[in-house]
Design a protein around this motif. Structure first.
Motif, short mmCIF file in Angstrom:
data_model
loop_
_atom_site.label_atom_id
_atom_site.label_comp_id
_atom_site.label_asym_id
_atom_site.label_seq_id
_atom_site.Cartn_x
_atom_site.Cartn_y
_atom_site.Cartn_z
N PHE A 167 40.04 34.36 50.82
CA PHE A 167 39.75 35.64 50.17
C PHE A 167 41.05 36.39 49.87
N SER A 168 41.94 36.47 50.85
CA SER A 168 43.19 37.21 50.65
C SER A 168 44.04 36.60 49.54
N LYS A 169 44.16 35.29 49.53
CA LYS A 169 44.97 34.62 48.50
C LYS A 169 44.36 34.80 47.11
N ARG A 170 43.06 34.62 47.02
CA ARG A 170 42.41 34.73 45.70
C ARG A 170 42.38 36.18 45.21
N ARG A 171 42.24 37.13 46.14
CA ARG A 171 42.29 38.55 45.77
C ARG A 171 43.65 38.87 45.18
N ALA A 172 44.72 38.42 45.82
CA ALA A 172 46.07 38.67 45.32
C ALA A 172 46.26 38.04 43.94
N GLY A 173 45.74 36.83 43.77
CA GLY A 173 45.85 36.16 42.47
C GLY A 173 45.08 36.90 41.39
N LEU A 174 43.91 37.40 41.73
CA LEU A 174 43.09 38.16 40.78
C LEU A 174 43.78 39.45 40.36
N PHE A 175 44.35 40.16 41.33
CA PHE A 175 45.07 41.40 41.03
C PHE A 175 46.30 41.11 40.16
N LYS A 176 46.98 40.01 40.43
CA LYS A 176 48.15 39.64 39.64
C LYS A 176 47.76 39.35 38.19
N LYS A 177 46.66 38.61 38.00
CA LYS A 177 46.20 38.31 36.64
C LYS A 177 45.78 39.58 35.92
N ALA A 178 45.13 40.50 36.63
CA ALA A 178 44.72 41.76 36.02
C ALA A 178 45.94 42.57 35.60
N SER A 179 46.98 42.57 36.44
CA SER A 179 48.21 43.28 36.12
C SER A 179 48.88 42.67 34.88
N GLU A 180 48.91 41.35 34.80
CA GLU A 180 49.49 40.68 33.65
C GLU A 180 48.72 41.00 32.37
N LEU A 181 47.39 40.99 32.46
CA LEU A 181 46.56 41.31 31.29
C LEU A 181 46.82 42.73 30.82
N THR A 211 49.57 44.51 31.32
CA THR A 211 50.92 44.61 30.79
C THR A 211 51.03 43.96 29.41
N LEU A 212 50.49 42.76 29.26
CA LEU A 212 50.62 42.03 28.00
C LEU A 212 49.80 42.62 26.87
N CYS A 213 48.60 43.07 27.18
CA CYS A 213 47.67 43.49 26.12
C CYS A 213 47.42 45.00 26.07
N GLY A 214 47.94 45.73 27.05
CA GLY A 214 47.69 47.18 27.07
C GLY A 214 46.28 47.52 27.47
N ALA A 215 45.59 46.61 28.16
CA ALA A 215 44.22 46.86 28.58
C ALA A 215 44.18 47.82 29.76
N GLU A 216 43.15 48.62 29.81
CA GLU A 216 42.91 49.47 30.97
C GLU A 216 41.92 48.74 31.86
N ILE A 217 42.29 48.56 33.12
CA ILE A 217 41.53 47.69 34.01
C ILE A 217 41.21 48.40 35.32
N PHE A 248 38.89 46.86 48.53
CA PHE A 248 40.18 46.70 47.86
C PHE A 248 39.98 47.04 46.40
N SER A 249 40.98 47.70 45.81
CA SER A 249 40.84 48.06 44.40
C SER A 249 42.18 47.91 43.69
N PHE A 250 42.09 47.69 42.40
CA PHE A 250 43.26 47.62 41.53
C PHE A 250 42.87 48.29 40.23
N GLY A 251 43.76 49.10 39.69
CA GLY A 251 43.46 49.73 38.41
C GLY A 251 44.71 50.10 37.66
N HIS A 252 44.61 50.03 36.36
CA HIS A 252 45.70 50.49 35.51
C HIS A 252 45.11 51.28 34.35
#
Length: 154
Positions: free
Chosen positions: A26-40, A42-48, A60-64
């Protein structure tokens, strides 16, 4: 003698029974998911916004730009505000594109007018008059062709 590894194995997607392995995965996949969301973002200007409840019931939450802003916008159904840096860049690019299209439309219209005038004028005077017309031409933005395409930011 060296052991040959099996390489990267495909993981069967079923719920894990071992609590320790489950938490590590769970911890590893959560970190990977947050990293992919951050990349998306940054690259596309998406609000996530991502909210995850772990198996141990932790949140746990991640948002941009931030989770609250994105969720509030989602719940209320309001369009994004043009105050964010990304929206300002998008709006500036859109305005530049509109200006370029207006200039191109003005130049195309000028070429058509010059061609029509050239047909009516004697061949010996075509060069001097068309050059004179180009010098005195002051392009004005043509707004209607661009806005008739109904391309607007929502």
């Amino acid at each position: 003698m060296a052991r040959k590894s099996k390489g990267r194995q495909k993981v069967e997607i079923v719920k894990m029974n071992n609590e320790t392995n489950l938490q590590v995965t769970f911890s590893k996949r959560r970190a990977g998911l947050f990293k992919k969301a951050s990349e998306l973002s940054t690259l596309c200007g998406a609000e996530i916004a991502i909210i995850i409840f772990s198996p141990s019931r932790k949140v746990f939450s991640f948002g941009h730009p931030c989770v609250e802003t994105v969720l509030e916008r989602f719940v209320s159904g309001n369009p994004p505000q043009a105050t964010s840096g990304t929206m300002k860049l998008i709006e500036a690019h859109w305005n530049a594109s509109v200006c370029k299209l207006n200039t191109q439309a003005s130049l195309d219209e000028l070429k058509k007018n010059v061609a029509k005038s050239a047909e009516k004028i004697h061949p010996s005077t075509i060069r001097s008059r068309s050059t004179e017309a180009k010098r005195s031409f002051n392009p004005k933005p043509i707004i209607s062709p661009v806005f008739s395409l109904n391309i607007f930011l929502n």
